[in-house]
Design an enzyme around this catalytic site. Sequence first.
Site, PDB file in Angstrom:
ATOM      1  N   CYS A   1     -16.735  31.357  -3.887  1.00 31.81           N
ATOM      2  CA  CYS A   1     -17.418  30.576  -2.838  1.00 31.81           C
ATOM      3  C   CYS A   1     -16.815  30.820  -1.457  1.00 31.81           C
ATOM      4  O   CYS A   1     -17.355  30.354  -0.453  1.00 31.81           O
ATOM      5  CB  CYS A   1     -17.370  29.099  -3.177  1.00 31.81           C
ATOM      6  SG  CYS A   1     -18.138  28.739  -4.767  1.00 31.81           S
TER       7      CYS A   1
ATOM      8  N   HIS B   1     -25.254  24.859  -0.129  1.00 26.03           N
ATOM      9  CA  HIS B   1     -24.129  25.730  -0.504  1.00 26.03           C
ATOM     10  C   HIS B   1     -24.665  27.121  -0.904  1.00 26.03           C
ATOM     11  O   HIS B   1     -24.660  27.482  -2.080  1.00 26.03           O
ATOM     12  CB  HIS B   1     -23.353  25.078  -1.647  1.00 26.03           C
ATOM     13  CG  HIS B   1     -22.107  25.790  -2.054  1.00 26.03           C
ATOM     14  ND1 HIS B   1     -21.505  26.773  -1.281  1.00 26.03           N
ATOM     15  CD2 HIS B   1     -21.322  25.673  -3.171  1.00 26.03           C
ATOM     16  CE1 HIS B   1     -20.418  27.222  -1.911  1.00 26.03           C
ATOM     17  NE2 HIS B   1     -20.299  26.587  -3.050  1.00 26.03           N
TER      18      HIS B   1
ATOM     19  N   LYS C   1     -22.709  19.553   0.338  1.00 25.93           N
ATOM     20  CA  LYS C   1     -23.402  18.496  -0.397  1.00 25.93           C
ATOM     21  C   LYS C   1     -24.839  18.292   0.083  1.00 25.93           C
ATOM     22  O   LYS C   1     -25.728  18.010  -0.732  1.00 25.93           O
ATOM     23  CB  LYS C   1     -22.623  17.183  -0.222  1.00 25.93           C
ATOM     24  CG  LYS C   1     -23.248  15.975  -0.861  1.00 25.93           C
ATOM     25  CD  LYS C   1     -23.212  16.105  -2.375  1.00 25.93           C
ATOM     26  CE  LYS C   1     -24.203  15.162  -3.054  1.00 25.93           C
ATOM     27  NZ  LYS C   1     -25.560  15.707  -3.069  1.00 25.93           N
TER      28      LYS C   1
END
Lengths: 387, 387
Positions: free
Chosen positions: B85, B335, B331
């Site tokens: 990520c 993402h 959130k």
Amino acid sequence: MRCVSVLGIGETKMGKLPDRTLRDLILDAGTKAIADAGIEKDRIQALYMGNFNSSHFCRQSHIGPLASEVLGLGNIPTMRTEGACASGSIAFRLGYTSIASGMYDVVLVGGVEKMTHRETEFITQGIATAADAEFEVNIGVTFPSVFAMMANRYFFEYGNVRDAMAMCAVQNHENALLNPDAQLRKRITIDDVKNGAPIADPLTVFDCSLVTDGSAFVVLAESGLAERLSRRRIVDVVGCGHAGDTMIIETKKSLTTVAATLRAAAEAYRMAGVKPSNIDLAEVHDCFTITQILNIEDLGFFEKGGGGAAVMEGKTARDGEKPINVSGGLKAKGHPIGATGISQIYEVVTQLRHDAGDRQIRKADIGLTHNLGGSAATCLVSIFRGR
Amino acid sequence: MRCVSVLGIGETKMGKLPDRTLRDLILDAGTKAIADAGIEKDRIQALYMGNFNSSHFCRQSHIGPLASEVLGLGNIPTMRTEGACASGSIAFRLGYTSIASGMYDVVLVGGVEKMTHRETEFITQGIATAADAEFEVNIGVTFPSVFAMMANRYFFEYGNVRDAMAMCAVQNHENALLNPDAQLRKRITIDDVKNGAPIADPLTVFDCSLVTDGSAFVVLAESGLAERLSRRRIVDVVGCGHAGDTMIIETKKSLTTVAATLRAAAEAYRMAGVKPSNIDLAEVHDCFTITQILNIEDLGFFEKGGGGAAVMEGKTARDGEKPINVSGGLKAKGHPIGATGISQIYEVVTQLRHDAGDRQIRKADIGLTHNLGGSAATCLVSIFRGR
């Protein structure tokens, strides 16, 4: 920019290695390179890992921290680089520039691929992701077909070099006989190649590089530090070029001159202050036999259209004037995709150290590595000089 | 080292975008960033692309030349970086160091991910490749379970912060209401979060970041050149740290203090010559709500164990003393894995330029981005200062 030297090298045996995991391969080659460098692990400040597609082959991304954990390198920064078959050379160039720029003094660069445990169709799908999914792979393009088109176009522009293509395979197999790490160690003939199972005309199975598990690592250090630490003949990195080209084969300006090679080579030669004629040996990206002929022309070793004749005259053989792929190349040493660029460097450094044993070439002072990605959309050329 | 500034930024709308391909996303965000920089494309000397796993999601590796072709950048060197990520932030740091070191003057850095067109199980398998395939995923570990363990351990060591975790989600959703690029724009309550569908105790679906298609780009330039070229308020990159940790959750020294964050943040703060108290706003990696609490402690904004109380007291809200994730965060903004780090920078630069419109925070001179990869095995922290 500071000078950078190769302090240590290590690689695995290349091949179909059913008993070895991704982790095993990294541990083997990485440990060898660190031991060869003769340094404590805590001197290593960063890790650059080339890997093409373990996400697909092994369901494993995030190879950076995996390798760092396996090798016990602590909290150092790590990353994975990917540029198709040139993934390893990209990692190398980042490691090189990180030291040249003064950011780090000692770094570890590695590459790894583990593929042979999957079935052929699954492997082909994984490799095809290096071409354009939307405009190429969806209509059936795979890499043998791309490079077969390049061969046919080359025949049209410069004449048929079918025999010379076959001779590239023959010579690479000949070289691999002397390389204990090579995947294939058997002698073949021009007729074997031409009569092999057809893949994409004119390519037969003997014109294609291998599916290989393997890993290779190098330890790089700032040259002054390398001199103090090294117990071996020092090999300096004197040039490193990187260039790109369009992704899709349809949009290339030429199918017979690789623009990315021209540009990356020009950058590397300029940095090193050498000419093609100064290169004593080269590991070039023979993903297919036609590519080896394009490469030795685009790198300036032979004039355009003259590569085939040079090969047939033995100029690229181990005892020729310009030994090419003395390791056996992707064709016979093997093509562990993410590790290929690093394994090329392993061979050149071994030769420049005069450590190559039976396959040692006589004059080995300046060596070059050439690594392509995808449909020649990525190219890196690096030049090394022994002291 | 030379000074580096952000010359241009661009991002796509984030979300489930069935009509947009990987190519479309790159074209949209890349074109916006180049236009925002106000430069000709031929000034761009290299392209660094963050992408996590398009090989899996889109059967597309080799994103570097793909993006270069889409954006018309010619033969420049390109590469893809991957660190789960944190893939986008790794690309950013490479672009930053390439200019700081004097290698290049102007580079383009991008990130992209396209995931929502695949089914949930396929997406989960793709994301799980960021954990250890052999020792974690094979026995059923996925990221919600990893971060749920971290939450439970945090409860054990520092007390229950379930409400504060929920409040992180509530605040991020609140912030996203003002972000036109955000994926989710709806108000939620603490009870909504706590009563959401259970994922891995104590995490409910509202504690988890989103599955998102999106792309973001930044143009970086040497600061002197940026001053001559820029028509906007210049934002300087004043610090950039990168650190790692062990791959496997089992081998971490602590589950409640992220070692990679501590080390990357220390490096970034030292380079920037600032303290946590000098940071006006931060985009932190809220892959799960518990992570946001760990992050604001590990970054030094609040003492260890005090993050939950700070959140409940409103200190991290948009009008609080330390606004966190004013974009909506992973959130609620979304993402898009490989693009996440660059999208964080997009938000911080937008705020430091005072261009954030309705969501502009009042004092925005120094901003920070914090991006994690995998089980916190990779971390990058960058610090930006408006002029």
